[in-house]
Design a protein around this motif. Structure first.
Motif, PDB file in Angstrom:
ATOM      1  N   ALA A 239       0.827  -1.211   0.000  1.00 44.27           N
ATOM      2  CA  ALA A 239       0.000   0.000   0.000  1.00 44.27           C
ATOM      3  C   ALA A 239       0.859   1.258   0.000  1.00 44.27           C
ATOM      4  CB  ALA A 239      -0.910  -0.002   1.220  1.00 44.27           C
ATOM      5  N   LYS A 240       0.247   2.383  -0.402  1.00 44.40           N
ATOM      6  CA  LYS A 240       0.927   3.674  -0.328  1.00 44.40           C
ATOM      7  C   LYS A 240       1.067   4.047   1.147  1.00 44.40           C
ATOM      8  CE  LYS A 240      -1.000   5.500  -4.660  1.00 44.40           C
ATOM      9  NZ  LYS A 240      -2.209   4.659  -4.880  1.00 44.40           N
ATOM     10  N   LEU A 241       2.272   4.294   1.594  1.00 46.24           N
ATOM     11  CA  LEU A 241       2.535   4.590   3.004  1.00 46.24           C
ATOM     12  C   LEU A 241       2.288   6.067   3.288  1.00 46.24           C
ATOM     13  CD1 LEU A 241       3.604   3.305   5.654  1.00 46.24           C
ATOM     14  CD2 LEU A 241       5.869   4.122   4.998  1.00 46.24           C
ATOM     15  N   ILE A 242       1.428   6.333   4.273  1.00 43.03           N
ATOM     16  CA  ILE A 242       1.126   7.700   4.709  1.00 43.03           C
ATOM     17  C   ILE A 242       1.507   7.797   6.187  1.00 43.03           C
ATOM     18  CG2 ILE A 242      -0.619   9.489   4.942  1.00 43.03           C
ATOM     19  CD1 ILE A 242      -0.194   8.695   2.058  1.00 43.03           C
ATOM     20  N   PRO A 243       2.645   8.419   6.505  1.00 43.36           N
ATOM     21  CA  PRO A 243       3.074   8.490   7.907  1.00 43.36           C
ATOM     22  C   PRO A 243       2.421   9.659   8.643  1.00 43.36           C
ATOM     23  CG  PRO A 243       4.747   9.469   6.502  1.00 43.36           C
ATOM     24  CD  PRO A 243       3.646   8.987   5.583  1.00 43.36           C
ATOM     25  N   PHE A 244       2.330   9.523   9.966  1.00 39.51           N
ATOM     26  CA  PHE A 244       1.976  10.663  10.806  1.00 39.51           C
ATOM     27  C   PHE A 244       2.967  10.729  11.959  1.00 39.51           C
ATOM     28  CE2 PHE A 244      -0.523   7.207  12.667  1.00 39.51           C
ATOM     29  CZ  PHE A 244      -0.337   7.374  14.031  1.00 39.51           C
ATOM     30  N   SER A 245       3.210  11.936  12.458  1.00 41.82           N
ATOM     31  CA  SER A 245       4.203  12.119  13.510  1.00 41.82           C
ATOM     32  C   SER A 245       3.853  13.329  14.363  1.00 41.82           C
ATOM     33  CB  SER A 245       5.606  12.308  12.908  1.00 41.82           C
ATOM     34  OG  SER A 245       6.541  12.659  13.910  1.00 41.82           O
ATOM     35  N   THR A 246       4.038  13.175  15.673  1.00 39.52           N
ATOM     36  CA  THR A 246       3.854  14.306  16.582  1.00 39.52           C
ATOM     37  C   THR A 246       5.171  15.028  16.842  1.00 39.52           C
ATOM     38  OG1 THR A 246       4.193  12.911  18.534  1.00 39.52           O
ATOM     39  CG2 THR A 246       1.933  13.145  17.737  1.00 39.52           C
ATOM     40  N   THR A 247       6.277  14.477  16.341  1.00 37.34           N
ATOM     41  CA  THR A 247       7.602  15.019  16.662  1.00 37.34           C
ATOM     42  C   THR A 247       8.357  15.558  15.457  1.00 37.34           C
ATOM     43  OG1 THR A 247       8.643  12.837  16.408  1.00 37.34           O
ATOM     44  CG2 THR A 247       7.817  13.418  18.598  1.00 37.34           C
ATOM     45  N   THR A 248       7.946  15.179  14.252  1.00 34.45           N
ATOM     46  CA  THR A 248       8.696  15.524  13.044  1.00 34.45           C
ATOM     47  C   THR A 248       7.784  16.183  12.024  1.00 34.45           C
ATOM     48  OG1 THR A 248      10.087  13.567  13.392  1.00 34.45           O
ATOM     49  CG2 THR A 248      10.202  14.601  11.223  1.00 34.45           C
ATOM     50  N   ASN A 249       8.273  17.207  11.343  1.00 36.17           N
ATOM     51  CA  ASN A 249       7.527  17.820  10.248  1.00 36.17           C
ATOM     52  C   ASN A 249       7.545  16.890   9.041  1.00 36.17           C
ATOM     53  OD1 ASN A 249       7.344  19.973  11.957  1.00 36.17           O
ATOM     54  ND2 ASN A 249       8.671  21.340  10.776  1.00 36.17           N
ATOM     55  N   LEU A 250       6.364  16.512   8.551  1.00 34.03           N
ATOM     56  CA  LEU A 250       6.281  15.569   7.447  1.00 34.03           C
ATOM     57  C   LEU A 250       5.611  16.222   6.244  1.00 34.03           C
ATOM     58  CD1 LEU A 250       5.071  12.330   9.299  1.00 34.03           C
ATOM     59  CD2 LEU A 250       7.404  12.910   8.624  1.00 34.03           C
ATOM     60  N   ALA A 251       6.346  16.358   5.167  1.00 32.31           N
ATOM     61  CA  ALA A 251       5.747  16.871   3.939  1.00 32.31           C
ATOM     62  C   ALA A 251       4.943  15.789   3.234  1.00 32.31           C
ATOM     63  CB  ALA A 251       6.843  17.385   3.007  1.00 32.31           C
ATOM     64  N   ILE A 257       3.117  21.429  11.816  1.00 31.26           N
ATOM     65  CA  ILE A 257       4.159  22.268  11.216  1.00 31.26           C
ATOM     66  C   ILE A 257       3.873  23.715  11.582  1.00 31.26           C
ATOM     67  CG2 ILE A 257       5.272  23.005   9.071  1.00 31.26           C
ATOM     68  CD1 ILE A 257       4.468  20.333   7.823  1.00 31.26           C
ATOM     69  N   ASN A 258       4.816  24.330  12.288  1.00 30.45           N
ATOM     70  CA  ASN A 258       4.656  25.721  12.735  1.00 30.45           C
ATOM     71  C   ASN A 258       3.353  25.935  13.492  1.00 30.45           C
ATOM     72  OD1 ASN A 258       7.106  26.471  11.472  1.00 30.45           O
ATOM     73  ND2 ASN A 258       6.052  26.761   9.513  1.00 30.45           N
ATOM     74  N   GLY A 259       3.036  24.970  14.355  1.00 30.34           N
ATOM     75  CA  GLY A 259       1.850  25.089  15.190  1.00 30.34           C
ATOM     76  C   GLY A 259       0.546  24.783  14.486  1.00 30.34           C
ATOM     77  N   MET A 260       0.623  24.315  13.233  1.00 29.46           N
ATOM     78  CA  MET A 260      -0.581  24.038  12.454  1.00 29.46           C
ATOM     79  C   MET A 260      -0.708  22.538  12.175  1.00 29.46           C
ATOM     80  SD  MET A 260      -1.967  27.048  11.890  1.00 29.46           S
ATOM     81  CE  MET A 260      -3.079  26.834  10.499  1.00 29.46           C
ATOM     82  N   VAL A 261      -1.912  22.005  12.341  1.00 29.80           N
ATOM     83  CA  VAL A 261      -2.199  20.646  11.892  1.00 29.80           C
ATOM     84  C   VAL A 261      -2.131  20.655  10.372  1.00 29.80           C
ATOM     85  CG1 VAL A 261      -3.928  18.808  11.795  1.00 29.80           C
ATOM     86  CG2 VAL A 261      -3.694  20.198  13.872  1.00 29.80           C
ATOM     87  N   SER A 262      -1.253  19.806   9.827  1.00 30.93           N
ATOM     88  CA  SER A 262      -0.979  19.864   8.390  1.00 30.93           C
ATOM     89  C   SER A 262      -1.020  18.468   7.768  1.00 30.93           C
ATOM     90  CB  SER A 262       0.400  20.480   8.128  1.00 30.93           C
ATOM     91  OG  SER A 262       0.498  21.767   8.720  1.00 30.93           O
ATOM     92  N   PHE A 263      -1.439  18.414   6.499  1.00 29.11           N
ATOM     93  CA  PHE A 263      -1.427  17.157   5.755  1.00 29.11           C
ATOM     94  C   PHE A 263      -0.852  17.402   4.374  1.00 29.11           C
ATOM     95  CE2 PHE A 263      -3.427  13.998   2.916  1.00 29.11           C
ATOM     96  CZ  PHE A 263      -2.918  12.849   3.506  1.00 29.11           C
ATOM     97  N   LEU A 264       0.179  16.657   4.046  1.00 26.79           N
ATOM     98  CA  LEU A 264       0.901  16.829   2.773  1.00 26.79           C
ATOM     99  C   LEU A 264       1.294  18.284   2.566  1.00 26.79           C
ATOM    100  CD1 LEU A 264      -1.127  14.466   0.371  1.00 26.79           C
ATOM    101  CD2 LEU A 264       0.838  13.916   1.829  1.00 26.79           C
ATOM    102  N   GLY A 265       1.683  18.934   3.661  1.00 25.87           N
ATOM    103  CA  GLY A 265       2.135  20.321   3.606  1.00 25.87           C
ATOM    104  C   GLY A 265       1.031  21.358   3.640  1.00 25.87           C
ATOM    105  N   GLU A 266      -0.233  20.932   3.553  1.00 25.41           N
ATOM    106  CA  GLU A 266      -1.360  21.864   3.579  1.00 25.41           C
ATOM    107  C   GLU A 266      -1.778  22.141   5.020  1.00 25.41           C
ATOM    108  OE1 GLU A 266      -6.069  22.149   2.225  1.00 25.41           O
ATOM    109  OE2 GLU A 266      -4.930  20.307   1.900  1.00 25.41           O
TER     110      GLU A 266
END
Length: 451
Positions: A239-251, A257-266
Motif C-alpha cells: 500500500a501507499k505509506l502515509i506516515p503521521f508524527s507528533t515530533t517531526t515535520n512531514l511533507a 508544522i509551525n503550530g498548524m495541523v498539516s497534511f501533505l504540507g497543507e
C-alpha cells in the motif's frame, strides 16, 4: 449487500456466539450455508442461541465437543475471544479446516469501501474521529462498526456504494482474515499487550500487521512514523505509506508544522484550537486527519470536529465537576501505556483510581507518569501490586477499597478543589466486571451520586 455464492451448500461451524457469532450465523444462513452453531453457554440460559434455533439453524450448546470436527465442516467462523489453543480450533487447524472471524465475512459482502483502524491504544478515538469528520461533511454517509459498536458483518449487510465503513479492528479479529482488504488502513501504534492470548509481542504485532497484508498499490496505509519498530513491521506492505508524527515535520504525511495541523504540507487548523486533551490524542488526531483527507473530506468539516470533540466515552472522558474537583472516566485504560497517557494529560494534582485483572505483569513503568499523583486508591486483583508501585513513586496516601463504586467517595474525601479524580485502572476489568464499559458506567453513576 454483495451476493456471494461461495458459501452456498457449504457446511460451516460458527464457534462462540455473542454479537459476532449471531451475526455471522444469520448471514451465512441467508447465503445458503448449512450452519451449525456451537456455544459454551447452556441453551436454556442462551437467548441468542434460542433465536438462531427459531431461524432453523442447528444449535449445540453447553460444551465444545471435539467430536464436532468429525461432521465434515468446510469452514469455522470463530468468535475473536476464543483462543487458538481451544481444542476445537487447534483440531480444526490440524485437519486443514480454515478458521476465520466475522470481519472476513463483512469484507466479502460489503458494497462500501472500508477504512480499518487498529493499534494498541487510540483505536476507538481514531475511529470515532474519522467517522465524525465524514459525518460533518455532507458529501459522505459513513457507517461505524467493529469493536466500537455494531458487529462489522451486520453493518456490511446494510452498506451501499454510497456509504463508507469505518471499522475498529482488534488483533484477535485480524488473525482470522483471508481476503479482508481495507482501502485505507490505520495502525495507531504497537506496544506489548494481550500476551495471555498471543504469547509474545512478536505474534501480537504480526496479527496487527495483517490489516495490510492484502492491500495493493491502490490502497493506503497510515502509520505512526514515531515508531521505528512499526515501520519495520509493515515494510512488506504494497500500500501507499502515509506516515503521521507528533515530533517531526512531514511533507509526505500528517504532522504539526509551525503550530498548524498539516497534511501533505497543507495547513488545516491551529493545533491550539483542538479541544481534545492529551499529547497521546494528538497521534489519534493526526491519523484521523490523514484518513479523512485521503477520502476527500473538507478542511471545514475536519476543523468543526477538532474544535468540538472532547473524547470518547470511557477514554479520558470528562464526567462532572463537583465542588471544584473534576472527575474523568478512563476505564478503557486496560493496560499500563493507556494509563500513562491519561496521567500525562494532566498537570493538576491527581487522585488515581486503579486496579483490576492480574495478568502477571508488574507496574513499575507507571512511575514516571505518576509525578502529579497525590493519592492512589486501589481495588481488584492487582491492588497490592499497585500499592507497591505507589510507595516506590513516593505517594503518601494509598487506600484500598473493594471496588470502583466505593473508590469514588473515598477519592472525594481525600481531594481538594482543583484536583483531578481519575479512573484509569491500567488493568482489564474481568476480575470484577464483565467489561470496561460496565466498570466505567459504575464510576459515572458513583460520581453522580456524590451530588
Amino acid at each position: 449487500m454483495k451476493k456471494t455464492n461461495q458459501y452456498q451448500h457449504k457446511k460451516i461451524l460458527v464457534l462462540g456466539l455473542a454479537k459476532s457469532g449471531v451475526s455471522a450465523a444469520s448471514l451465512l444462513h441467508s447465503l445458503g450455508a448449512f450452519v451449525t452453531v456451537n456455544d459454551f453457554k447452556p441453551l436454556d440460559e442462551n437467548p441468542e442461541a434460542q433465536g438462531l434455533l427459531e431461524q432453523g439453524i442447528k444449535v449445540i450448546c453447553g460444551s465444545h465437543p471435539i467430536e464436532l470436527l468429525d461432521e465434515g465442516f468446510e469452514l469455522i467462523v470463530k468468535n475473536p475471544g476464543i483462543p487458538y489453543t481451544n481444542p476445537l480450533v487447534a483440531g480444526a487447524i490440524d485437519r486443514g479446516i480454515p478458521v476465520i472471524t466475522e470481519v472476513e465475512l463483512a469484507y466479502q459482502v460489503s458494497d462500501a469501501p472500508i477504512v480499518g483502524i487498529t493499534g494498541t491504544n487510540g483505536k476507538t478515538t481514531t475511529t470515532t474521529l474519522i467517522f465524525n469528520m465524514l459525518q460533518a461533511d455532507k458529501e459522505f454517509h459513513p457507517l461505524i462498526a467493529g469493536n466500537i459498536g455494531t458487529v462489522a458483518s451486520e453493518v456490511a449487510q446494510k452498506a451501499t456504494e454510497d456509504n463508507q465503513m469505518i471499522v475498529e479492528l482488534s488483533s484477535f479479529q485480524l488473525m482470522g482474515i483471508q481476503s479482508f482488504k481495507p482501502h485505507i488502513a490505520v495502525i495507531t501504534n504497537i506496544y506489548e499487550a494481550h500476551l495471555d492470548y498471543h504469547g509474545t509481542k512478536q505474534e501480537y504485532a504480526k496479527a496487527k500487521a495483517n490489516i495490510t497484508k492484502n492491500q495493493s498499490e491502490e490502497d493506503y496505509l497510515i502509520v505512526n512514523a514515531d515508531q521505528d519498530e512499526l515501520i519495520e513491521l509493515i515494510s512488506f506492505s504494497k500500500a501507499k505509506l502515509i506516515p503521521f508524527s507528533t515530533t517531526t515535520n512531514l511533507a509526505n504525511g500528517s504532522s504539526i508544522i509551525n503550530g498548524m495541523v498539516s497534511f501533505l504540507g497543507e495547513e488545516i487548523m491551529p493545533k491550539s484550537d483542538i479541544t481534545l486533551p492529551g499529547d497521546h490524542n494528538l497521534e489519534n488526531i493526526l491519523a484521523a486527519v490523514a484518513a479523512a483527507k485521503l477520502l476527500g473530506v473538507s478542511n471545514q468539516a475536519i476543523r468543526k470536529v477538532l474544535t468540538t470533540f472532547k473524547g470518547v466515552k470511557h477514554r479520558t472522558q470528562f464526567v462532572d465537576e463537583i465542588s471544584g474537583r473534576r472527575f474523568f472516566n478512563d476505564s478503557k485504560a486496560t493496560n499500563i501505556l493507556a494509563a500513562q497517557s491519561a496521567l500525562n494529560a494532566f498537570n493538576e494534582p491527581v487522585i488515581l483510581l486503579a486496579g483490576g485483572l492480574d495478568r502477571g505483569n508488574g507496574f513499575d513503568e507507571l512511575i514516571p507518569a505518576m509525578k502529579n499523583v497525590k493519592a492512589m486508591i486501589t481495588f481488584g486483583q492487582t491492588a497490592s501490586k499497585l500499592e507497591e508501585v505507589a510507595q516506590k513513586a513516593g505517594i503518601e496516601i494509598i487506600k484500598r477499597v473493594d471496588n470502583v463504586e466505593k473508590a469514588v467517595p473515598v477519592a472525594f474525601d481525600l481531594s481538594n478543589p482543583g484536583d483531578v479524580i481519575l479512573l484509569s485502572p491500567a488493568c482489564a476489568s474481568w476480575d470484577q466486571y464483565k467489561t470496561f464499559e460496565v466498570r466505567g458506567d459504575i464510576f459515572i453513576d458513583a460520581v453522580h451520586k456524590l451530588k
